[in-house]
Design a protein around this motif. Structure first.
Motif, PDB file in Angstrom:
ATOM      1  N   THR A   1       0.922  -1.388   0.081  1.00  0.00           N
ATOM      2  CA  THR A   1      -0.088  -0.001   0.017  1.00  0.00           C
ATOM      3  C   THR A   1       0.816   0.985   0.060  1.00  0.00           C
ATOM      4  O   THR A   1       0.317   2.581  -0.169  1.00  0.00           O
ATOM      5  N   ALA A   2       2.216   1.086   0.204  1.00  0.00           N
ATOM      6  CA  ALA A   2       2.970   2.422   0.329  1.00  0.00           C
ATOM      7  C   ALA A   2       3.844   2.363  -1.023  1.00  0.00           C
ATOM      8  O   ALA A   2       4.364   1.133  -1.650  1.00  0.00           O
ATOM      9  N   LEU A   3       4.264   3.490  -1.498  1.00  0.00           N
ATOM     10  CA  LEU A   3       5.205   3.328  -2.583  1.00  0.00           C
ATOM     11  C   LEU A   3       6.646   2.599  -2.905  1.00  0.00           C
ATOM     12  O   LEU A   3       6.983   1.934  -3.648  1.00  0.00           O
ATOM     13  N   TYR A   4       7.342   2.414  -1.467  1.00  0.00           N
ATOM     14  CA  TYR A   4       8.496   1.889  -1.214  1.00  0.00           C
ATOM     15  C   TYR A   4       8.081   0.314  -1.801  1.00  0.00           C
ATOM     16  O   TYR A   4       8.910  -0.337  -2.579  1.00  0.00           O
TER      17      TYR A   4
END
Length: 312
Positions: A128-131
């Protein structure tokens, strides 16, 4: 064996380099942007043809990709974490098709998991996060490449040299400043309600060494972690104990004084134990003791009037 290591100046890469240098018969070559690197390779910008030319000169029997970034712009994250592995796989197929590639992925690729769940390699990846999303794109590039390649999907590394971008490194630096004062005062931290799978960085390096040494085809994806979910509060308390810190560790809670929803991370490492003969050797307490011994020397006290320090 000639091994080309990409990202040797990073946290994981430095420990992998140390472990590989200790192996008999290994000629270690380093690729990256640092002046000390044997081959100047920037995976975020190099073309597949230019990289293939570099690989042709290096003639590696194996390549280890530790290059990656956890911070920066979306463009920077995508360039290093996503584009880099894709370019590397294409260049390897052209110039060194028989070389084995060991690529370090991240458990962040799985995304949020249910409390109590031990995440196996066949679990759906839903970051759910860009990383995590950019790391997943890089992993998929490796998994789909028609070369001898595998991904070691690493949980939260801890141990000597931990960078300030993560809680272990930040807290070590703050405790180092705090114990230089008398009394020790207060160190402020964020919400520590999370349970995370902390794995010693030296155990990660050992997994890489085993993945390079074993003959024949290996699974394309293996989890590397401790196999248990430890409260972040255990990490904070363990570091404070290692430092001999007698002050207060003050936790910042969420809205209305309550902890935020506790994330959970715990990887199932059964496959790595079975396929590599690998298992974590260091306990969290041992990892924290080694981190403090390496990086925790007290620094000069801050200017008068500073009553405490903060860890975001």
């Amino acid at each position: 064996m000639r091994i080309l290591l990409l990202g040797s100046t990073g946290y994981l890469g430095g420990h992998v380099a140390e472990r590989l240098r200790a192996l008999p018969g290994v000629r270690l070559l380093r690729g990256g942007r640092a002046p000390v690197d044997d081959h100047r390779i920037d995976l975020a910008t190099i073309t597949a043809d230019a990289l293939a030319e570099q690989l042709g000169r290096a003639a590696p029997d194996a390549v280890v990709n530790c290059a990656g970034t956890v911070t920066g712009t979306a463009l920077n994250l995508a360039g290093v974490n996503s584009r880099g592995p894709a370019v590397l796989c294409q260049a390897l197929r052209t110039a060194s098709p028989s070389a084995r590639l060991v690529h370090l992925g991240s458990a962040a690729e799985y995304g949020p998991r249910g409390v109590g769940e031990r995440t196996a390699e066949d679990a759906p990846a839903r970051p759910t996060a860009l990383y995590g999303a950019t790391k997943l794109a890089g992993t998929l590039a490796v998994l789909e490449a028609r070369i001898d390649a595998l991904v070691l999907r690493v949980t939260d590394p801890v141990g000597p040299g931990a960078p300030p971008a993560g809680l272990p490194g930040r807290l070590t630096a703050e405790l180092s400043r705090a114990v230089a004062r008398t009394p020790h005062g207060t160190v402020r931290v964020g919400d520590l309600s999370a349970r995370q799978d902390f794995v010693d960085v030296r155990d990660v390096a050992q997994a890489v060494a085993l993945a390079l040494a074993l003959p024949g085809r290996l699974p394309r994806l293996l989890n590397i972690g401790s196999g248990r979910a430890a409260p972040a509060r255990d990490l904070a308390r363990g570091l404070a104990d290692a430092a001999g810190f007698t002050g207060d560790v003050e936790e910042t809670l969420g809205q209305a004084g309550r902890p935020t929803a506790a994330p959970w991370q715990c990887s199932d490492v059964t496959a790595a134990e079975w396929e590599l003969g690998w298992r974590p050797r260091f306990t969290l307490r041992e990892s924290l003791a080694a981190l403090w011994a390496s990086d925790g020397d007290p620094r000069p006290a801050p200017a008068a009037g500073s009553r405490g320090t903060s860890v975001p």
